[in-house]
Design a protein around this motif. Structure first.
Motif, mmCIF file in Angstrom:
data_model
loop_
_atom_site.group_PDB
_atom_site.id
_atom_site.type_symbol
_atom_site.label_atom_id
_atom_site.label_comp_id
_atom_site.label_asym_id
_atom_site.label_seq_id
_atom_site.Cartn_x
_atom_site.Cartn_y
_atom_site.Cartn_z
ATOM 1 N N MET A 249 0.805 -1.208 0.000
ATOM 2 C CA MET A 249 0.000 0.000 0.000
ATOM 3 C C MET A 249 0.849 1.275 0.000
ATOM 4 S SD MET A 249 -3.312 0.843 2.348
ATOM 5 C CE MET A 249 -4.429 2.165 1.920
ATOM 6 N N LEU A 250 1.929 1.299 0.764
ATOM 7 C CA LEU A 250 2.732 2.523 0.780
ATOM 8 C C LEU A 250 3.420 2.762 -0.564
ATOM 9 C CD1 LEU A 250 6.103 2.148 1.039
ATOM 10 C CD2 LEU A 250 5.480 1.341 3.305
ATOM 11 N N LYS A 251 3.568 1.699 -1.378
ATOM 12 C CA LYS A 251 4.190 1.869 -2.693
ATOM 13 C C LYS A 251 3.299 2.675 -3.634
ATOM 14 C CE LYS A 251 7.347 -0.859 -1.061
ATOM 15 N NZ LYS A 251 6.717 -1.393 0.143
ATOM 16 N N MET A 252 2.000 2.759 -3.309
ATOM 17 C CA MET A 252 1.106 3.601 -4.107
ATOM 18 C C MET A 252 1.591 5.046 -4.107
ATOM 19 S SD MET A 252 -2.749 2.200 -3.162
ATOM 20 C CE MET A 252 -2.921 3.537 -2.032
ATOM 21 N N ALA A 253 2.109 5.499 -2.967
ATOM 22 C CA ALA A 253 2.553 6.887 -2.864
ATOM 23 C C ALA A 253 3.865 7.106 -3.613
ATOM 24 C CB ALA A 253 2.697 7.276 -1.398
ATOM 25 N N VAL A 254 4.792 6.143 -3.547
ATOM 26 C CA VAL A 254 6.031 6.246 -4.328
ATOM 27 C C VAL A 254 5.691 6.331 -5.811
ATOM 28 C CG1 VAL A 254 8.193 5.093 -4.941
ATOM 29 C CG2 VAL A 254 7.363 4.985 -2.584
ATOM 30 N N TYR A 255 4.797 5.452 -6.236
ATOM 31 C CA TYR A 255 4.348 5.445 -7.624
ATOM 32 C C TYR A 255 3.646 6.760 -7.969
ATOM 33 C CZ TYR A 255 1.494 4.052 -11.651
ATOM 34 O OH TYR A 255 0.880 3.991 -12.879
ATOM 35 N N GLY A 256 2.787 7.255 -7.066
ATOM 36 C CA GLY A 256 2.046 8.483 -7.323
ATOM 37 C C GLY A 256 2.941 9.697 -7.455
ATOM 38 N N ILE A 257 3.994 9.755 -6.641
ATOM 39 C CA ILE A 257 4.946 10.870 -6.753
ATOM 40 C C ILE A 257 5.558 10.908 -8.136
ATOM 41 C CG2 ILE A 257 7.210 11.680 -5.971
ATOM 42 C CD1 ILE A 257 6.421 10.779 -3.145
ATOM 43 N N LEU A 258 5.962 9.752 -8.621
ATOM 44 C CA LEU A 258 6.590 9.699 -9.942
ATOM 45 C C LEU A 258 5.580 9.928 -11.063
ATOM 46 C CD1 LEU A 258 8.940 6.663 -9.258
ATOM 47 C CD2 LEU A 258 9.704 8.964 -9.897
ATOM 48 N N ARG A 259 4.409 9.361 -10.944
ATOM 49 C CA ARG A 259 3.419 9.434 -12.025
ATOM 50 C C ARG A 259 2.763 10.814 -12.106
ATOM 51 N NH1 ARG A 259 3.310 6.515 -15.985
ATOM 52 N NH2 ARG A 259 2.826 4.528 -15.006
ATOM 53 N N TYR A 260 2.480 11.432 -10.967
ATOM 54 C CA TYR A 260 1.690 12.666 -10.971
ATOM 55 C C TYR A 260 2.458 13.887 -10.468
ATOM 56 C CZ TYR A 260 -2.449 9.986 -12.150
ATOM 57 O OH TYR A 260 -3.351 9.186 -12.810
ATOM 58 N N LEU A 261 3.114 13.756 -9.333
ATOM 59 C CA LEU A 261 3.659 14.956 -8.693
ATOM 60 C C LEU A 261 4.809 15.580 -9.482
ATOM 61 C CD1 LEU A 261 3.281 16.746 -6.236
ATOM 62 C CD2 LEU A 261 4.886 15.311 -4.990
ATOM 63 N N LEU A 262 5.762 14.775 -9.906
ATOM 64 C CA LEU A 262 6.924 15.323 -10.609
ATOM 65 C C LEU A 262 6.560 16.010 -11.928
ATOM 66 C CD1 LEU A 262 8.525 13.853 -8.410
ATOM 67 C CD2 LEU A 262 10.070 13.016 -10.187
ATOM 68 N N PRO A 263 5.813 15.339 -12.817
ATOM 69 C CA PRO A 263 5.536 15.984 -14.102
ATOM 70 C C PRO A 263 4.551 17.148 -14.027
ATOM 71 C CG PRO A 263 5.260 13.584 -14.233
ATOM 72 C CD PRO A 263 5.302 13.959 -12.789
ATOM 73 N N VAL A 264 3.672 17.175 -13.012
ATOM 74 C CA VAL A 264 2.657 18.231 -12.921
ATOM 75 C C VAL A 264 3.229 19.493 -12.286
ATOM 76 C CG1 VAL A 264 0.450 18.872 -11.851
ATOM 77 C CG2 VAL A 264 0.715 16.621 -12.909
ATOM 78 N N THR A 265 4.180 19.353 -11.358
ATOM 79 C CA THR A 265 4.692 20.527 -10.620
ATOM 80 C C THR A 265 6.222 20.629 -10.694
ATOM 81 O OG1 THR A 265 4.790 19.277 -8.547
ATOM 82 C CG2 THR A 265 2.740 20.464 -9.030
ATOM 83 N N PRO A 266 6.823 20.582 -11.875
ATOM 84 C CA PRO A 266 8.293 20.590 -11.953
ATOM 85 C C PRO A 266 8.935 21.881 -11.457
ATOM 86 C CG PRO A 266 7.322 20.856 -14.131
ATOM 87 C CD PRO A 266 6.207 20.523 -13.208
ATOM 88 N N ASP A 267 8.328 23.027 -11.751
ATOM 89 C CA ASP A 267 8.922 24.301 -11.332
ATOM 90 C C ASP A 267 8.911 24.460 -9.819
ATOM 91 O OD1 ASP A 267 9.363 24.993 -13.992
ATOM 92 O OD2 ASP A 267 7.424 25.990 -14.196
ATOM 93 N N ALA A 268 7.865 23.970 -9.184
ATOM 94 C CA ALA A 268 7.807 24.023 -7.721
ATOM 95 C C ALA A 268 8.903 23.163 -7.105
ATOM 96 C CB ALA A 268 6.434 23.563 -7.225
ATOM 97 N N ILE A 269 9.137 21.999 -7.694
ATOM 98 C CA ILE A 269 10.179 21.101 -7.186
ATOM 99 C C ILE A 269 11.552 21.724 -7.347
ATOM 100 C CG2 ILE A 269 11.306 18.865 -7.595
ATOM 101 C CD1 ILE A 269 8.477 17.817 -8.362
ATOM 102 N N ALA A 270 11.762 22.446 -8.435
ATOM 103 C CA ALA A 270 13.057 23.077 -8.678
ATOM 104 C C ALA A 270 13.367 24.171 -7.675
ATOM 105 C CB ALA A 270 13.103 23.653 -10.097
#
Length: 497
Positions: A249-270
């Motif tokens: 179950m916790l792997k859902m969040a690792v997967y979600g970070i890669l699938r959604y968070l990184l590509p949707v908010t790249p400038d914020a991460i930078a």
């Protein structure tokens, strides 16, 4: 339409419904049979899966059916390398988790196994959904069965107090994610993941969206300081619940970070956000390891160990993301996180099962009340040591390569952060070998040891299978790395395109 993927989605749902409907003692056999068929279908998909660099879209076995023109959302599923690895993890572990309960007297057994299959249905949906709204729906579906499993079949009188805390944390986090997805949807053509990647958001908007989505994932993983629900929930859940929570179950969040968070908010991460997350992750890595070092409850040791390991995965992902945004293209952090997610899932499920085996022998989870088991249970001692070495990250075990890649990615980002993360590997060896030494070689009570047997047939089958996976993917890690590399290149390239 991919009928293999359709079968993966529908079979556990149908099996769950059937188990809720029938009576009798055949529930565990039915659940085990369904989960085995799921595993075989997954292997069939893997056999024909093309993970090479020639896959332009990296997606295979797609299902795409528009189901709401008003919401511009589709029943869009597909499998890329990351999905494939998570499907493998899910559909290899669920049969073993189901089988591990065969020697136990489980009250309301049909409902118990029905909830496990419903959980499997939700997990398959999460790992294959290519629509933001669909991802959220399946994310919520997984929460319902695990709450009932942990609450109704937990081992302590106060189990509902702790599982309700877990439910509230994760449900509130999910609402933040839904709000962020709806906001992104307003700036994109639809809920389709590729449209969400192309949403026209400025830095301020991305920062708000980032923290809303990250909060949901940070609670699920968990990341410091959103981890307070985890130790009690892992400890007081039934063994199969702890396995599902920590192993998959916790792997859902690792997967979600890669699938959604990184590509949707790249400038914020930078900007500052990425640095803050790395700092929180490194604090969690050290915090979890230090607390595990002083615990005496076997399940709490493993809960804090899992918390520490997850922190390194998050640090690696964001370290690579920040390097990419600063002009150095690398997928090592994501690669290490996915490989380590797979390894950690196997190792932590095996370790929680070891804790359950110890509890059945000594009637206690306190490692100070154990001892001498190596003398009377040599098969268990050997298999326990193999999975423990995998969790420590010994070379030629499955935990080594992912941990090595993650440390390298953090080192490339910041040397001090890598040094702190590296220290925790030493601490991990300390608390896990302390656990093993107390249980296996401490002076045990002779009257207890006289009645203790080695592994039963069920216990041996589960432990041997998991130990075999620890060695197999330790000796041959390259297929796992190759499986996810094309998908991760697409994800990280999406950040700068």
């Amino acid at each position: 339409m991919s009928y293999h993927l359709l079968a993966l989605l529908l079979l556990p749902l149908l099996g769950s419904g059937l188990l809720f409907a029938i009576k009798g003692k055949a529930g565990k056999q039915l659940a085990f049979g369904v989960s085995l068929i799921q595993m075989l279908i997954t292997f069939c998909i893997l056999y024909g899966f093309n993970s090479g660099p020639t896959v332009d879209s990296v997606l295979q076995h797609e299902i795409n059916y528009p189901w709401s023109q008003f919401l511009k959302s589709s029943l869009h599923f597909g499998i890329d390398g990351m999905s494939m690895l998570m499907l493998l993890l899910t559909n290899i572990l669920v049969p073993l988790i189901v089988y591990s309960s065969f020697n136990e007297k489980v009250p309301y057994r049909n409902s118990f196994y029905a909830l496990i299959l419903l959980m499997q249905f939700g997990l398959v949906g999460v790992f294959t959904a290519l629509d933001g709204l669909l991802f959220y729906i399946f994310w919520e579906i997984t929460l319902i069965p695990i709450w009932f499993i942990a609450g109704l079949w937990g081992q302590e009188n106060k189990r509902f107090e702790f599982t309700t805390k877990f439910f509230v944390y994760t449900f509130v986090g999910s609402l933040f994610m839904l709000a962020a997805f709806i906001y992104v949807y307003n700036y994109s053509a639809s809920f389709a993941v590729t449209d969400m990647y192309n949403a026209n958001l400025n830095l301020t908007q991305q920062t708000v969206v980032f923290w809303f989505i990250f909060f949901a994932f940070a609670v699920k993983l968990p990341v410091f300081p959103f981890h307070t629900w985890q130790p009690d929930t892992y400890t007081y859940s039934p063994t199969q619940g702890s396995m599902l929570l920590s192993g998959i179950m916790l792997k859902m969040a690792v997967y979600g970070i890669l699938r959604y968070l990184l590509p949707v908010t790249p400038d914020a991460i930078a900007g500052v956000s990425g640095s803050i997350v790395i700092m929180l992750a490194i604090i969690g890595v050290l915090h979890g390891a230090l607390i595990a070092l002083i615990q005496n409850d076997a399940k709490r040791i493993l809960a804090y160990s899992s918390f520490s390991h997850v922190g390194l995965m998050v640090a690696g992902i964001f370290a690579s993301a920040m390097l990419v945004m600063n002009g150095t293209f690398t997928i090592e952090g994501g690669e290490g996180a996915m490989v380590q997610s797979f390894a950690h899932g196997i190792n932590i499920v095996a370790l929680f099962y070891c804790a359950d085996i110890l509890y059945k022998r000594f009637k206690s989870r306190d490692i100070r009340e154990m001892g001498g088991l190596a003398r009377v249970a040599p098969r268990f001692a050997v298999l326990f040591m193999i999975v423990l070495l995998g969790s420590v990250g010994l070379p030629l075990t499955n935990g080594f390569i992912g941990e090595f890649i993650l440390l390298k990615s953090v080192f490339d980002y910041n040397i001090l952060a890598a040094i702190i993360a590296g220290i925790t590997i030493i601490l991990a060896a300390a608390y896990l070998f302390r656990f093993y030494g107390k249980a296996m070689f401490n002076t045990g009570k002779e009257e207890v040891l006289a009645s203790v047997n080695d592994l039963t047939h069920v216990e041996f089958a589960v432990m041997a299978s998991l130990a075999g996976l620890v060695i197999l993917f330790g000796v041959f890690p390259q297929p796992v790395i190759e499986l996810v590399s094309s998908s991760l290149k697409f994800i990280y390239q999406s950040m700068v395109s």
